[in-house]
Design a protein around this motif. Sequence first.
Motif, short mmCIF file in Angstrom:
data_model
loop_
_atom_site.label_atom_id
_atom_site.label_comp_id
_atom_site.label_asym_id
_atom_site.label_seq_id
_atom_site.Cartn_x
_atom_site.Cartn_y
_atom_site.Cartn_z
N ASP A 57 -7.61 33.10 -13.02
CA ASP A 57 -9.00 33.44 -12.65
C ASP A 57 -9.99 32.59 -13.44
O ASP A 57 -11.02 32.17 -12.91
CB ASP A 57 -9.27 34.93 -12.89
CG ASP A 57 -8.72 35.81 -11.77
OD1 ASP A 57 -8.24 35.27 -10.76
OD2 ASP A 57 -8.77 37.05 -11.92
N LYS A 58 -9.68 32.36 -14.70
CA LYS A 58 -10.54 31.53 -15.54
C LYS A 58 -10.55 30.09 -15.02
O LYS A 58 -11.59 29.41 -15.04
CB LYS A 58 -10.06 31.57 -16.99
CG LYS A 58 -10.18 32.94 -17.67
CD LYS A 58 -9.55 32.88 -19.06
CE LYS A 58 -9.57 34.23 -19.76
NZ LYS A 58 -10.93 34.63 -20.15
N ILE A 59 -9.39 29.63 -14.58
CA ILE A 59 -9.30 28.27 -14.03
C ILE A 59 -10.21 28.13 -12.81
O ILE A 59 -11.01 27.19 -12.72
CB ILE A 59 -7.84 27.93 -13.66
CG1 ILE A 59 -6.99 27.80 -14.92
CG2 ILE A 59 -7.79 26.63 -12.83
CD1 ILE A 59 -5.51 27.59 -14.65
N TYR A 60 -10.08 29.07 -11.87
CA TYR A 60 -10.87 28.97 -10.65
C TYR A 60 -12.38 29.07 -10.95
O TYR A 60 -13.19 28.37 -10.35
CB TYR A 60 -10.46 30.06 -9.66
CG TYR A 60 -9.11 29.81 -9.04
CD1 TYR A 60 -8.85 28.64 -8.31
CD2 TYR A 60 -8.07 30.73 -9.17
CE1 TYR A 60 -7.61 28.41 -7.75
CE2 TYR A 60 -6.83 30.51 -8.61
CZ TYR A 60 -6.60 29.35 -7.90
OH TYR A 60 -5.38 29.12 -7.34
N LYS A 61 -12.73 29.94 -11.87
CA LYS A 61 -14.14 30.11 -12.20
C LYS A 61 -14.73 28.82 -12.76
O LYS A 61 -15.86 28.44 -12.42
CB LYS A 61 -14.31 31.24 -13.22
CG LYS A 61 -15.77 31.51 -13.57
CD LYS A 61 -15.88 32.68 -14.56
CE LYS A 61 -17.34 32.94 -14.93
NZ LYS A 61 -17.47 34.06 -15.89
N HIS A 62 -13.97 28.14 -13.61
CA HIS A 62 -14.50 26.93 -14.24
C HIS A 62 -14.43 25.71 -13.33
O HIS A 62 -15.38 24.90 -13.29
CB HIS A 62 -13.72 26.65 -15.53
CG HIS A 62 -14.27 25.49 -16.32
ND1 HIS A 62 -15.15 25.66 -17.37
CD2 HIS A 62 -14.08 24.14 -16.21
CE1 HIS A 62 -15.48 24.48 -17.87
NE2 HIS A 62 -14.82 23.54 -17.17
N PHE A 63 -13.32 25.56 -12.59
CA PHE A 63 -13.07 24.30 -11.88
C PHE A 63 -13.40 24.33 -10.39
O PHE A 63 -13.43 23.27 -9.76
CB PHE A 63 -11.62 23.87 -12.09
CG PHE A 63 -11.31 23.47 -13.50
CD1 PHE A 63 -11.62 22.21 -13.97
CD2 PHE A 63 -10.73 24.39 -14.37
CE1 PHE A 63 -11.33 21.86 -15.29
CE2 PHE A 63 -10.44 24.05 -15.69
CZ PHE A 63 -10.75 22.77 -16.14
#
Length: 468
Positions: A57-63
Motif C-alpha cells: 500500500d505504501k508503494i502504490y501511494k508513493h509511486f
Amino acid sequence: MKHLYLFLLCAMSMSLYAQTILLEKPKVDERVELLSIVFRMAGAEEYSSDGFKLYTDKIYKHFAPYKNHPISAFIQKQRETVGTGYDAVMKMAVHISPAPEFRPLVTFTDNLPERWGKKQAEEFLTLLRQYYKDTKCDAFFVQNRELYRESERLFMPVFNELDTQWYKDFYGKDPKEKFNIILGLGNGGGNYGPDLVYPDGRREVFAIMGTWAPDSVSMPQYGKDIFPTLVHEFNHSFVNYLNEMHKAKLKKSGSSIFGFVEAQMREQAYANWKTMLDEALVRAAVIKYMKDHKYSKEALDTETGIQLNRGFIWIEELVAKLEEYSANRKKYLTLESYMPELIRFYDNISKDFGTLKAAYDKRKPKVAGIVGFKNNAQDVNPNLKQLQVMFDRPLLGKGYSVNLGDKGRDFFPDIKKITYSADRKTVFFEVLLQPGKEYEMVLTGRSFKSEDGIGMDDYPIKFKTALK
C-alpha cells in the motif's frame, strides 16, 4: 582459564566458519526493492502480489503518480520482446551498484545479466537513474527504514537455525562464495537465487526471499516452514556447476525427460532441460537436508508432494540416489565424484520415463462424479443447496483450492462453505444458485490431494441452472 580458552577458541572457529557461508546477517536491499517496484508499477504479474499489504500500500501511494514514467513503457516492451521477468529482474538487481549511480558491477554483455541484452540493460539503467530521481525514491526508503529493520529482526530466528555446516558435509567441499540472504519485501511469494561473478573470479550467491504477512496487513512472520526455500536457494551454488560440467553426457536423457514435463516446467519459467535438472537436484538436496535434520514424516511427505506436483515426478528416486551417496562417503568423498552415478540414473529412467509418468498419474486423485447432475449439465435445479463432488479415493482433507473458470468471477458460484465427508472421499460445497445462470469453477491440486500428498489435475466444473 584453560577451559575458557578452549571454549573461546571453539567459538571463534565456529564463527569464522559461519562467516565463510554467510558473511552478513539477512537484510533488505534497496536495489532489490527498487527493481521489484518498477516492475510492479509496469504491470509485471509476478511482482504484483499484495501479500504484504502494509508495505505494498505504501508503494502504490508513493509511486502511483509516476505509473506512466518512461521506464514502464520500456519494461513492457522488454517483456514482450525478450521475456525479461521473474529471476531476470533480481539478477539485474544484484549486478548493479547502489543508488544513485546504478553502475554495472561487471561488464554487461548480451547474455549478462540473462534475458536483458547489453544495449537494453544499459538503456534500462539510464531510465532507472532518472526514475530514482523523479520519484524521490530516496525519501521512500528513508520513510520505510524502520519497517525494513523490523523485518530483518523478524527473520533472525530463521537465520540462526540454518545449519551451514551441512553444506560442507553433504557436498564434500568448502564453499568459496560469499552468501547473502536478502528479504524481498515487495516480491510476494517469489524466491530467487541469483549469483554475481566478479572479473577476478570472486562469486557472491544470493537467496532473495519473498515476503508476505499472515493476514496481509501485519508484519511478516518468518517460520521454519521457509527453511526448504532458503536451503533450496543456497543449494544452487553447489549443484548448477555439476550439471554444467557434465552437460554433454546429460543432454540426451535430460532432453528426453523434458519432453514429458515441458508444459509444467515452462509454467515455472524453467525453459530447458538443463535448468530442469538443476532444479531437480536442488530440490532433492532440500529433502535430504530435511531428512538429515529429522523433520517429521508429515513435513517430508509435504515437501515431496510439492515437488511431485511441480512435475519432478522422479524426485523420490533421485532422493534415494542421494541417500545412496551419503551411505558410501568413503567411496564418494564429494557429490562431484558421484556424478557418474547420477548420469547413469538419468540414462536409465529416461529410457522408460513414460512408465514412470503413468505410475505417477495413477496416484493422482480423480473426480468420480457429481451427485445429482453430470458435469456440463444445462438444467440444474436452481434450488440446489449443496454440490457433492465424489473422488475415487480418500483425500488428505486439509484445506481446499477452487479457482475461477475461463469466464471469470461473474460465473463463479456463490460458495458459502466447503467441507469433507467423514471418509474424505466427498467434498461438499454449500452454494446459493440463481435460475437460468451459467456457472464455472475449477478444482485444483493445490489443496485437493491424495493422502500421500499428490495433487489432482485441474478439474473444471461447468453447469447451467434451469429457469424457474
